[in-house]
Design a protein around this motif. Structure first.
Motif, mmCIF file in Angstrom:
data_model
loop_
_atom_site.group_PDB
_atom_site.id
_atom_site.type_symbol
_atom_site.label_atom_id
_atom_site.label_comp_id
_atom_site.label_asym_id
_atom_site.label_seq_id
_atom_site.Cartn_x
_atom_site.Cartn_y
_atom_site.Cartn_z
ATOM 1 N N VAL A 167 0.668 -1.093 0.197
ATOM 2 C CA VAL A 167 0.155 -0.486 0.131
ATOM 3 C C VAL A 167 0.956 1.087 0.160
ATOM 4 O O VAL A 167 0.544 1.773 -0.483
ATOM 5 C CB VAL A 167 -1.022 0.649 1.765
ATOM 6 N N THR A 168 1.918 1.119 1.029
ATOM 7 C CA THR A 168 2.917 2.097 0.823
ATOM 8 C C THR A 168 3.586 2.507 -0.091
ATOM 9 O O THR A 168 3.658 4.061 -0.789
ATOM 10 C CB THR A 168 3.736 2.139 2.375
ATOM 11 N N THR A 169 4.316 2.015 -1.102
ATOM 12 C CA THR A 169 4.535 1.942 -2.145
ATOM 13 C C THR A 169 4.100 2.485 -3.008
ATOM 14 O O THR A 169 4.052 3.192 -3.970
ATOM 15 C CB THR A 169 5.064 0.200 -2.709
ATOM 16 N N MET A 170 2.401 1.815 -3.209
ATOM 17 C CA MET A 170 1.416 1.888 -3.869
ATOM 18 C C MET A 170 1.214 3.968 -3.950
ATOM 19 O O MET A 170 1.239 4.930 -4.723
ATOM 20 C CB MET A 170 0.048 1.531 -4.379
ATOM 21 N N LEU A 171 1.026 4.586 -2.675
ATOM 22 C CA LEU A 171 0.905 5.391 -2.240
ATOM 23 C C LEU A 171 2.077 6.531 -2.801
ATOM 24 O O LEU A 171 1.758 7.506 -3.399
ATOM 25 C CB LEU A 171 0.122 5.438 -0.719
ATOM 26 N N ALA A 172 3.588 6.338 -2.683
ATOM 27 C CA ALA A 172 4.444 6.277 -2.693
ATOM 28 C C ALA A 172 3.776 6.827 -4.655
ATOM 29 O O ALA A 172 4.415 8.245 -4.660
ATOM 30 C CB ALA A 172 5.795 5.908 -3.142
ATOM 31 N N LYS B 263 1.293 12.983 -5.332
ATOM 32 C CA LYS B 263 1.043 14.477 -6.725
ATOM 33 C C LYS B 263 2.038 15.538 -6.323
ATOM 34 O O LYS B 263 2.628 16.961 -6.559
ATOM 35 C CB LYS B 263 -0.329 15.023 -6.022
ATOM 36 N N SER B 264 2.488 15.230 -4.683
ATOM 37 C CA SER B 264 3.842 15.947 -4.564
ATOM 38 C C SER B 264 5.438 15.505 -4.223
ATOM 39 O O SER B 264 5.238 14.372 -4.020
ATOM 40 C CB SER B 264 3.977 16.547 -3.755
ATOM 41 N N VAL C 95 8.577 11.094 -1.238
ATOM 42 C CA VAL C 95 9.820 10.848 -0.774
ATOM 43 C C VAL C 95 8.828 10.597 0.806
ATOM 44 O O VAL C 95 10.007 9.915 2.125
ATOM 45 C CB VAL C 95 10.493 12.558 -0.302
ATOM 46 N N ALA C 96 8.061 10.988 1.978
ATOM 47 C CA ALA C 96 7.807 10.748 3.296
ATOM 48 C C ALA C 96 7.134 9.519 2.612
ATOM 49 O O ALA C 96 7.495 8.567 3.578
ATOM 50 C CB ALA C 96 6.729 11.343 3.398
ATOM 51 N N ALA D 265 16.724 16.534 -0.305
ATOM 52 C CA ALA D 265 16.353 17.476 -1.271
ATOM 53 C C ALA D 265 14.960 17.720 -1.662
ATOM 54 O O ALA D 265 14.683 18.970 -1.649
ATOM 55 C CB ALA D 265 16.920 16.987 -2.671
ATOM 56 N N VAL D 266 14.363 17.454 -0.170
ATOM 57 C CA VAL D 266 13.011 17.510 -0.247
ATOM 58 C C VAL D 266 12.148 18.447 0.810
ATOM 59 O O VAL D 266 11.013 18.915 1.454
ATOM 60 C CB VAL D 266 11.624 17.268 -0.758
ATOM 61 N N GLY D 267 13.458 18.394 1.847
ATOM 62 C CA GLY D 267 13.085 19.159 3.267
ATOM 63 C C GLY D 267 12.811 17.483 4.054
ATOM 64 O O GLY D 267 12.052 18.307 4.893
ATOM 65 N N LEU D 268 13.169 17.226 4.596
ATOM 66 C CA LEU D 268 12.392 15.633 5.174
ATOM 67 C C LEU D 268 13.859 15.348 5.761
ATOM 68 O O LEU D 268 13.561 13.850 5.574
ATOM 69 C CB LEU D 268 11.688 14.891 3.632
ATOM 70 N N ARG D 269 14.594 15.452 6.014
ATOM 71 C CA ARG D 269 15.512 15.151 6.746
ATOM 72 C C ARG D 269 15.806 14.554 8.067
ATOM 73 O O ARG D 269 16.154 13.402 8.494
ATOM 74 C CB ARG D 269 16.945 16.321 6.839
#
Length: 869
Positions: free
Chosen positions: A408-413, A417-418, A423-424, A454-458
């Motif tokens: 499910v998480t792979t599908m959501l990734a 849309k962003s 990345v989250a 790169a997307v500010g999710l360190r």
């Protein structure tokens, strides 16, 4: 299963009934609800007096005989006496005189069903003291005035029989089944039957016959909600057959929603019907609750009535309740929200995906991941989109269905849309993936470092990395990454905050920094009580905290934590297994070996449908250790063969050092102390290399308990690294053993006992006693030996140190070890291979043992060692 169930929890009542059926007391009325055991107790009293040679008569009143004058006494009525007074007098004479002059005991079962003339006979017998009586009566049902007058006028006593308590029910079932009953199964069977023995027997026999109640590894487990057997259904139907239809309609409604607030119930049912159901004992009203709550008087009522209803009727009833709950002012509370959603799923209402999503999150907050997963799945089916799938991931993870959660998480990734959303989800998928595979199979999280930065999710990357490092036993890295995540402004997700807290607690626990462990542990518990990540994440968090307290020697705090956790009573199988395991862990820490074995067996027996088996793995290792500590080497060896290494990162919850120290206890139980020491030291070196300093202390302490005199230097170094009372006691113990300091050993033993490790204390006292005895200090040796024996008796331990204390011959440790292997049936060559020495050396040990003991045969030496254990 025994044909006749044993009489449990009725000793006091049985004594009182015997006392009340003597000529001095005249008799007693035994009152209670149907099935509580009145007839069985009366039969026991009858058998007792018959065994004393007393004349007894037994009569059973029935509803069919109630319409016949003197129907219950038909066998003694004189048919040629036509007037009623004469017939009554003849029956009294027939019942009370056998020609011997002895005072008869009359037992009448279901005396509330006596006809008026039979009741008058009974009243005359008691009033004129012609005989003693024992009557059983069903409480809550009308009875002839002549019968009720017996106890109201205090002519005889009255004893109200209560259902069995939960503890008594568990004891009864354990005796009946012939094996230990898993705690949650015992609680569930009591909850459905409320201690009613008749209902319990029918339920247990039916569940056992259909395989839902079964034995696994010596523990009886139950699958949960019962399938009501035909005999039990008929029994319950017979009990409510005469109740009015409008009262039974209330039961039908509550069968789909029990308990129910009184305001909701009266809005859906005629208040007169609710009153009738209450008056008939079908429901109970809890006025202490705010607001007042109605409950079915007996859970099996709902099961039976629900089975009688058509599926369409049940759907309509659930829909009615769900709509009314939505109209209530407090419908937004988490419990009410979950109830509404569950009712809606089984009703004739159209699904509301938003309600289902909110309810799934509420269910996670209430630590019910099974319900959460089901509601979220329905929300996905109802078209809830991203929010529904996200809630579904939480339910899948908390039920440890990692493969589905990863899909499910792979599908959501992939569908995000962003870039941040992608990345989250990718980081979350990587954490789940790393949980599914062995540490050597790759590091999915590490591959996302650049993308996250790169997307500010360190922040969430650091949290995920910390979690993985903790499970790979890299505690320093785990602490560093977890602290960075928690300090980061980029940590925007509650999921990843929980992950970071688990890693920080685990890392500090492994490093032995127990004071630093306290704050993240408490923060994790606060989140567990108030967030949607409170089920299995809560369990993982608490187990690291608990193991930290155990290894540090904070055993009182560990016991308090277990008591706090078990009060939460989470209602899903993984939680049942977890509670049993942590209680077993604390028990082994304190040396309560019998409790540890029992609870670990339960933890392994609970049927947990999950992809991770870390609880069962740890429970097995704890069970093996407890059995070995008790000296049962054969059982310990047999259990060891059941061990299977976990194939995922969750293996960190049973790292190599833990397995090795378990194996060292198995070797010690078999008498191979040199091998036991070697394994404990090997475990310590592995833990040292991983900076798992907390467990290194425990491993080296174990080696010292087995007699290793080479651990003082390292344990003294660890005093400056690891916090807590254990390391200080272990260092003092090791130093005392190395230098032969008997006072230091006794002081170390006292410290062990003070913080709760009674087996280590017993071993240390035993070692001190042996040294004192060798030096001829008999009084001091006896004092130390008495302390060791006291602790051994309290714990059930039979360790190498305790066995050597009891040895009646002057054998060395190595000689005892060789002879123990002889007793196990090994040849000299096999012994030499196991001890990594020569056959000539083995022969030399046996020769010198023979000289010291005067026993020349291998069989005689083996017997000597067996007796010394």
């Amino acid at each position: 299963m025994e044909a006749a169930w044993p009489l449990i929890g009725r000793a006091e009542e049985l004594d009182r009934l015997r006392e009340s059926t003597t000529p001095a007391a005249h008799g007693v009325v035994l009152s209670g609800p149907a099935g509580v055991g009145k007839t069985r107790l009366a039969a026991e009293v009858l058998a007792y007096w018959q065994g004393q040679g007393r004349w007894c008569r037994w009569f059973v009143a029935t509803r069919s005989a109630q319409s016949v004058p003197l129907g219950v006494f038909a066998d003694v009525v004189e048919t040629d006496v036509h007037d009623s007074v004469g017939r009554i007098r003849s029956v009294v004479n027939a019942l009370t005189g056998d020609g011997s002059g002895d005072r008869v005991l009359l037992v009448i079962d279901d005396a509330n069903l006596l006809d008026e003339q039979s009741a008058l006979v009974l009243h005359q017998i008691v009033r004129h003291s012609h005989a003693d009586v024992l009557l059983t009566m069903r409480s809550g049902e009308p009875a002839p005035d002549a019968v009720t007058g017996l106890w109201k006028d205090q002519l005889i006593a009255r004893l109200d029989l209560q259902p069995l308590s939960q503890e008594e029910t568990a004891d009864l079932l354990t005796r009946t089944l012939g094996g230990h009953l898993e705690s949650s199964a015992a609680a569930g069977l009591w909850r459905f039957t409320r201690g009613n023995v008749l209902h319990l027997r029918h339920l247990v026999e039916g569940e056992r016959a259909n395989g839902r109640l079964s034995e696994r590894d010596g523990v009886w487990v139950w699958e949960g909600r019962p399938e009501i057997s035909a005999p039990l259904t008929e029994l319950i139907d017979a009990g409510i057959a005469r109740q009015p239809a409008h009262a039974l309609a209330v039961v039908d409604l509550m069968s789909v929603a029990d308990p129910l607030e009184v305001a909701v119930l009266t809005a859906l049912c005629d208040p007169d019907a609710v009153e009738a159901a209450h008056r008939a004992g079908l429901i109970v009203i809890d006025t202490d609750a705010a607001p007042a709550v109605a409950r079915l008087a007996h859970p099996l009522l709902g099961e039976v009535r629900r089975a009688r209803c058509l599926p369409t009727r049940l759907q309509a009833l659930r829909g009615e309740v769900a709509r009314e709950l939505a109209r209530q002012d407090n419908a937004r509370g988490p419990v009410m929200l979950v109830r509404r959603a569950v009712l809606m799923c089984g009703s004739d209402l159209a699904p509301d995906s938003d309600l289902l999503i909110d309810a799934a999150r509420a269910a996670l907050r209430l630590s019910d991941p099974i319900t959460a997963e089901r509601l979220a799945h329905n929300a996905v089916t109802a078209g809830g989109g991203y929010r529904a799938n996200r809630a579904h991931v939480g339910g899948l993870v908390d039920t440890q269905r990692f493969r589905e959660a990863h899909e499910v998480t792979t599908m959501l990734a992939a569908s995000a849309k962003s870039p941040r959303g992608r990345v989250a989800m990718a980081v979350l998928a990587a954490v789940i993936k790393d949980t599914m595979v062995a540490p050597t199979e790759g590091n999915c999280v590490a591959a996302l470092e650049n993308d996250a930065a790169a997307v500010g999710l360190r922040g969430i990357y650091d949290a995920a990395l910390a979690y993985r490092e903790a499970f790979q036993i890299n505690p320093a890295c785990a602490v560093e990454a977890a602290q960075a995540a928690l300090d980061s402004a980029e940590l925007f997700s509650e999921d990843f905050e929980v992950v970071a807290l688990i890693a920080l607690t685990a890392g500090n626990a492994m490093l032995g920094r127990y004071s630093a462990m306290a704050a993240p542990a408490e923060r994790g518990y606060v989140m567990g009580r108030n967030s949607t990540r409170s089920a299995t994440a809560h369990l993982l968090h608490s187990v690291h905290h608990l193991v930290g307290l155990y290894t540090g020697g904070y055993l009182a705090q560990a016991a308090d934590l277990v008591a706090q956790l078990t009060r939460e009573q989470l209602e899903f199988p993984l939680a049942y297994s977890y509670w049993a395991f942590i209680e077993g862990l604390v028990a082994i820490a304190h040396g309560d070996l019998a409790v540890a074995v029992q609870r670990c067996r339960e933890a392994r027996a609970v049927n947990v449908v999950a992809e991770s088996t870390w609880i069962q793995t740890w429970a097995l290792l704890c069970q093996i250790t407890a059995v070995a500590m008790s000296g049962d080497d054969e059982t310990a060896a047999t259990l060891s063969q059941e061990y299977r290494a976990p194939g995922s990162v969750a293996a960190a919850l049973s790292p190599p050092s833990v397995l090795l120290v378990t194996r060292s206890w198995v070797g010690a139980a078999a008498g191979v102390t040199s091998r036991a020491v070697s394994l404990a030291v090997e475990a310590a070196e592995i833990a040292r290399g991983q900076h798992f300093f907390a467990h290194e202390v425990l491993c080296r302490q174990t080696a010292v308990q087995f007699g290793d005199r080479n651990q003082a230097r390292r344990l003294t170094e660890l005093v400056a690294i690891v916090e807590g009372p254990r390391v200080a006691a272990a260092a003092l113990h090791a130093t005392g053993l190395e230098t032969g300091d008997c006072d230091g050993l006794c002081e170390a033993a006292g410290r062990y006992e003070q913080f709760g490790d009674r087996i280590a204390a017993a071993d240390t006292f035993a070692q001190a006693a042996n040294l004192l005895r060798d030096r001829g200090l008999r009084g001091a040796a006896l004092t130390a030996a008495a302390s060791a024996e006291r602790l051994s008796a309290a714990t059930g331990a039979a360790t190498p140190a305790l066995r050597s204390l009891r040895c009646p011959c002057p054998l060395t440790a190595r000689q005892r070890e060789v002879i123990a292997l002889v007793a196990a049936g090994l040849t000299n060559r096999q012994i030499a291979e196991q001890l990594v020495t020569s056959i000539r050396t083995v022969e030399g040990h046996l020769f010198r043992a023979s000289q010291r003991t005067g026993i020349s045969s291998r069989e005689g030496l083996a017997t000597l060692v067996d007796h010394s254990t």
